[in-house]
Write a protein that holds these residues in place. Sequence first.
Motif, PDB file in Angstrom:
ATOM      1  N   MET A 175       0.818  -1.218   0.000  1.00 38.28           N
ATOM      2  CA  MET A 175       0.000   0.000   0.000  1.00 38.28           C
ATOM      3  C   MET A 175       0.851   1.266   0.000  1.00 38.28           C
ATOM      4  N   GLY A 176       2.122   1.141   0.287  1.00 34.19           N
ATOM      5  CA  GLY A 176       2.954   2.330   0.444  1.00 34.19           C
ATOM      6  C   GLY A 176       2.639   3.058   1.730  1.00 34.19           C
ATOM      7  N   LEU A 177       2.318   2.294   2.769  1.00 34.26           N
ATOM      8  CA  LEU A 177       1.876   2.896   4.037  1.00 34.26           C
ATOM      9  C   LEU A 177       2.838   2.625   5.190  1.00 34.26           C
ATOM     10  N   LEU A 178       4.054   2.171   4.896  1.00 31.36           N
ATOM     11  CA  LEU A 178       4.985   1.894   5.989  1.00 31.36           C
ATOM     12  C   LEU A 178       5.485   3.195   6.606  1.00 31.36           C
ATOM     13  N   PRO A 179       5.720   3.186   7.926  1.00 30.28           N
ATOM     14  CA  PRO A 179       6.229   4.413   8.567  1.00 30.28           C
ATOM     15  C   PRO A 179       7.675   4.695   8.142  1.00 30.28           C
ATOM     16  N   LYS A 180       8.096   5.929   8.409  1.00 35.39           N
ATOM     17  CA  LYS A 180       9.447   6.360   8.000  1.00 35.39           C
ATOM     18  C   LYS A 180      10.553   5.536   8.655  1.00 35.39           C
ATOM     19  N   THR A 181      10.244   4.916   9.811  1.00 40.65           N
ATOM     20  CA  THR A 181      11.268   4.133  10.508  1.00 40.65           C
ATOM     21  C   THR A 181      11.565   2.812   9.809  1.00 40.65           C
ATOM     22  N   ALA A 182      10.806   2.499   8.757  1.00 38.28           N
ATOM     23  CA  ALA A 182      10.984   1.215   8.082  1.00 38.28           C
ATOM     24  C   ALA A 182      12.086   1.293   7.029  1.00 38.28           C
ATOM     25  N   THR A 183      12.915   0.264   6.972  1.00 32.95           N
ATOM     26  CA  THR A 183      13.873   0.109   5.882  1.00 32.95           C
ATOM     27  C   THR A 183      13.344  -0.997   4.978  1.00 32.95           C
ATOM     28  N   VAL A 184      13.173  -0.680   3.715  1.00 35.61           N
ATOM     29  CA  VAL A 184      12.536  -1.616   2.794  1.00 35.61           C
ATOM     30  C   VAL A 184      13.481  -1.924   1.641  1.00 35.61           C
TER      31      VAL A 184
ATOM     32  N   ARG B 131       5.851  -4.562  -7.479  1.00 37.64           N
ATOM     33  CA  ARG B 131       5.355  -3.990  -8.736  1.00 37.64           C
ATOM     34  C   ARG B 131       3.860  -4.197  -8.841  1.00 37.64           C
ATOM     35  N   PHE B 132       3.189  -3.096  -9.146  1.00 38.09           N
ATOM     36  CA  PHE B 132       1.749  -3.131  -9.288  1.00 38.09           C
ATOM     37  C   PHE B 132       1.420  -2.870 -10.753  1.00 38.09           C
ATOM     38  N   ARG B 133       0.856  -3.877 -11.423  1.00 32.26           N
ATOM     39  CA  ARG B 133       0.636  -3.795 -12.874  1.00 32.26           C
ATOM     40  C   ARG B 133       1.883  -3.257 -13.560  1.00 32.26           C
ATOM     41  N   GLY B 134       3.016  -3.775 -13.150  1.00 37.50           N
ATOM     42  CA  GLY B 134       4.280  -3.438 -13.800  1.00 37.50           C
ATOM     43  C   GLY B 134       4.996  -2.236 -13.220  1.00 37.50           C
ATOM     44  N   GLN B 135       4.298  -1.425 -12.421  1.00 40.63           N
ATOM     45  CA  GLN B 135       4.946  -0.223 -11.894  1.00 40.63           C
ATOM     46  C   GLN B 135       5.548  -0.470 -10.505  1.00 40.63           C
ATOM     47  N   GLU B 136       6.809  -0.056 -10.358  1.00 40.68           N
ATOM     48  CA  GLU B 136       7.469  -0.210  -9.059  1.00 40.68           C
ATOM     49  C   GLU B 136       6.868   0.763  -8.043  1.00 40.68           C
ATOM     50  N   ILE B 137       6.494   0.231  -6.885  1.00 41.66           N
ATOM     51  CA  ILE B 137       5.863   1.044  -5.840  1.00 41.66           C
ATOM     52  C   ILE B 137       6.889   1.536  -4.829  1.00 41.66           C
ATOM     53  N   LEU B 138       7.881   0.696  -4.538  1.00 40.38           N
ATOM     54  CA  LEU B 138       8.867   1.079  -3.518  1.00 40.38           C
ATOM     55  C   LEU B 138       9.632   2.307  -3.995  1.00 40.38           C
TER      56      LEU B 138
ATOM     57  N   LYS C 196       3.137  11.672  -3.147  1.00 35.67           N
ATOM     58  CA  LYS C 196       2.018  12.102  -3.979  1.00 35.67           C
ATOM     59  C   LYS C 196       1.569  10.972  -4.915  1.00 35.67           C
ATOM     60  N   GLU C 197       2.546  10.275  -5.483  1.00 34.79           N
ATOM     61  CA  GLU C 197       2.189   9.180  -6.386  1.00 34.79           C
ATOM     62  C   GLU C 197       1.685   7.963  -5.623  1.00 34.79           C
ATOM     63  N   LEU C 198       2.178   7.796  -4.409  1.00 33.32           N
ATOM     64  CA  LEU C 198       1.653   6.707  -3.581  1.00 33.32           C
ATOM     65  C   LEU C 198       0.184   6.928  -3.281  1.00 33.32           C
ATOM     66  N   ARG C 199      -0.163   8.206  -3.032  1.00 32.25           N
ATOM     67  CA  ARG C 199      -1.565   8.506  -2.751  1.00 32.25           C
ATOM     68  C   ARG C 199      -2.425   8.154  -3.950  1.00 32.25           C
ATOM     69  N   ARG C 200      -1.900   8.445  -5.147  1.00 31.99           N
ATOM     70  CA  ARG C 200      -2.649   8.121  -6.349  1.00 31.99           C
ATOM     71  C   ARG C 200      -2.786   6.606  -6.522  1.00 31.99           C
ATOM     72  N   HIS C 201      -1.697   5.916  -6.240  1.00 30.49           N
ATOM     73  CA  HIS C 201      -1.697   4.443  -6.294  1.00 30.49           C
ATOM     74  C   HIS C 201      -2.792   3.893  -5.389  1.00 30.49           C
ATOM     75  N   ARG C 202      -2.849   4.424  -4.161  1.00 28.43           N
ATOM     76  CA  ARG C 202      -3.850   3.925  -3.217  1.00 28.43           C
ATOM     77  C   ARG C 202      -5.260   4.277  -3.667  1.00 28.43           C
ATOM     78  N   GLY C 203      -5.422   5.479  -4.174  1.00 29.83           N
ATOM     79  CA  GLY C 203      -6.762   5.905  -4.565  1.00 29.83           C
ATOM     80  C   GLY C 203      -7.292   5.158  -5.774  1.00 29.83           C
ATOM     81  N   ASN C 204      -6.396   4.856  -6.718  1.00 30.06           N
ATOM     82  CA  ASN C 204      -6.868   4.312  -7.987  1.00 30.06           C
ATOM     83  C   ASN C 204      -6.813   2.803  -8.078  1.00 30.06           C
ATOM     84  N   HIS C 205      -5.885   2.178  -7.394  1.00 34.22           N
ATOM     85  CA  HIS C 205      -5.611   0.776  -7.713  1.00 34.22           C
ATOM     86  C   HIS C 205      -5.804  -0.199  -6.572  1.00 34.22           C
ATOM     87  N   VAL C 206      -5.493   0.218  -5.356  1.00 29.47           N
ATOM     88  CA  VAL C 206      -5.613  -0.712  -4.241  1.00 29.47           C
ATOM     89  C   VAL C 206      -6.485  -0.113  -3.154  1.00 29.47           C
ATOM     90  N   ALA C 207      -7.160  -0.970  -2.414  1.00 29.07           N
ATOM     91  CA  ALA C 207      -7.938  -0.486  -1.281  1.00 29.07           C
ATOM     92  C   ALA C 207      -7.787  -1.499  -0.170  1.00 29.07           C
TER      93      ALA C 207
END
Length: 352
Positions: free
Chosen positions: A76-85, A90-97, A102-113
Motif C-alpha cells: 500500500m505504500g503505508l509503511l512508517p518512515k522508521t521502516a527500511t525496505v 510492482r503493481f501492474r508493472g509499476q514499481e511502488i517502492l 504524492k504518487e503513492l496517494r494516487r496508487h492507493r486511490g486508484n488501484h488498491v484499497a
Amino acid sequence: MSRSHVAEGLLPAEGDVPGSGDQPVLVVENLSVSFATPDGRVQAVRDVSFSVDGEEVLGIVGESGSGKSVTMMAVMGLLPKTATVTGSVRFRGQEILGLPEKELRRHRGNHVAMVFQDPLTSLNPVFTIGNQIAEAIRVHHDVSRREAMAKAVTLLELVGIANAGQRAHEYPHQFSGGMRQRAMIAMSISNDPDLLIADEPTTALDVTIQAQILEVLERAQAAVHSAIVLITHDLGVVAGMADRVLVMYAGRAVELGAVDDVFLHPRHPYTLGLLESLPRLDDDGQERLTPITGSPPSLLHPPAGCTFHPRCRFVRPMCGEVVPELRFVGGLGQRSACHYAEELQAVDQGRG
Ligand SMILES: Nc1ncnc2c1ncn2[C@@H]1O[C@H](COP(=O)(O)OP(=O)(O)O)[C@@H](O)[C@H]1O
Ligand SMILES: [Mg+2]
C-alpha cells in the motif's frame, strides 16, 4: 439488483486498466522490511516473494507477528518512515517502492484499497457513512455530490445494508460492527480497485457475522473484478475463500500453493502444525487440537537457518545453519521452504 449494472455505473475509468486478467496484478520480489527500534532492528519481513493474479483470492496466513500486515503495508505504500525496505513491489508493472508520497496517494486511490480488522479506525466519526463514501468517490471521479451520494447508496445496497437510502445518513456509531465492516467494504470498492487487501476483516466480529462478511467481500469482488489478498490467522477463512495460500512464519514465506494442495498435503512442518491445531473431532466424538509447542522467535534476534527450526519436530543439524529456499517440491504444484519437505509425504496418510 444486477451486479454488472452496479459495476458499470461505477467504472467510467475502466479504460485505464490495461490488459487481461491473466497478467499478475501484483508482483512482490525479495521484499524485506525492518524497523529501527530502541532495542535494535526488528526484521519484520525477510526475502518474501509472491504474486497475485487478476481476480484471484490469495490468502496470507500465519500466527500473530509473522509479518502479514507489514508485507501488505509495503504494497500500500503505508509503511512508517522508521521502516527500511528492500526488494521490489510492482503493481501492474509499476514499481511502488520508493515512489514519492504524492504518487503513492494516487496508487492507493486508484488501484488498491484496504479493509482493516476494525472499521472504526478508518471511518470518520463526525461524517455520515454515505458522506464518507461519496467523498471517496469524488476524490477520483468528476461527479456531483448528488451523483456521488446516489452511487454510495447503490454500494451500500450491494453490501447488504437494508434501507440503504436512509442508513446512508447515519453516523458510524449508529452501525453495528458487522454493518460498519459492510460499509468499509462498500467504501473500499468505490474507486474500482484492481486489488482489495482485507487484513483480518472478520477477526473482531461474532462468529455468526463472519461468514456473512466473507460473502459480502466475494460480492464486492465480483462487482469490480478485483483480486483479493485476504490476511488472516484463521485457516478456516482461507479454506472457504482463497484460491491460493501463502503461509508466513516469523517474517518469511514458508509455503505457497493452491489451497487444496497445501491443506491436503502440507509440505512445511509449520503448515502441518497450523492444520493440526485446528479443532477437530476424534473417533470418539471428542474435540481435539494439537497446538504447536513453543512460541515464535524474537524478530530482533531471529534464529539462524530455518526460523522454524527451534519448534520443529523434524529438526536436523542443517536446519539451524542453512536458510531453506522456497522451492517447488517434487511432483507437486506448491512450494515449501523446508530442507526436508519431501519427507512430509509420510505424514499425509496419518492425517485427516
Ligand atoms: N512500526 C513498527 N515498528 C517496529 N516494529 C514493528 C512495526 N510494525 C510492525 N512491527 C513488528 O513487525 C512484526 C510483524 O508484524 P505484523 O506484520 O503486524 O504481523 P502480523 O500482521 O502477521 O500479525 C512484529 O514483530 C511487529 O511487532
Ligand atoms: Mg496483522
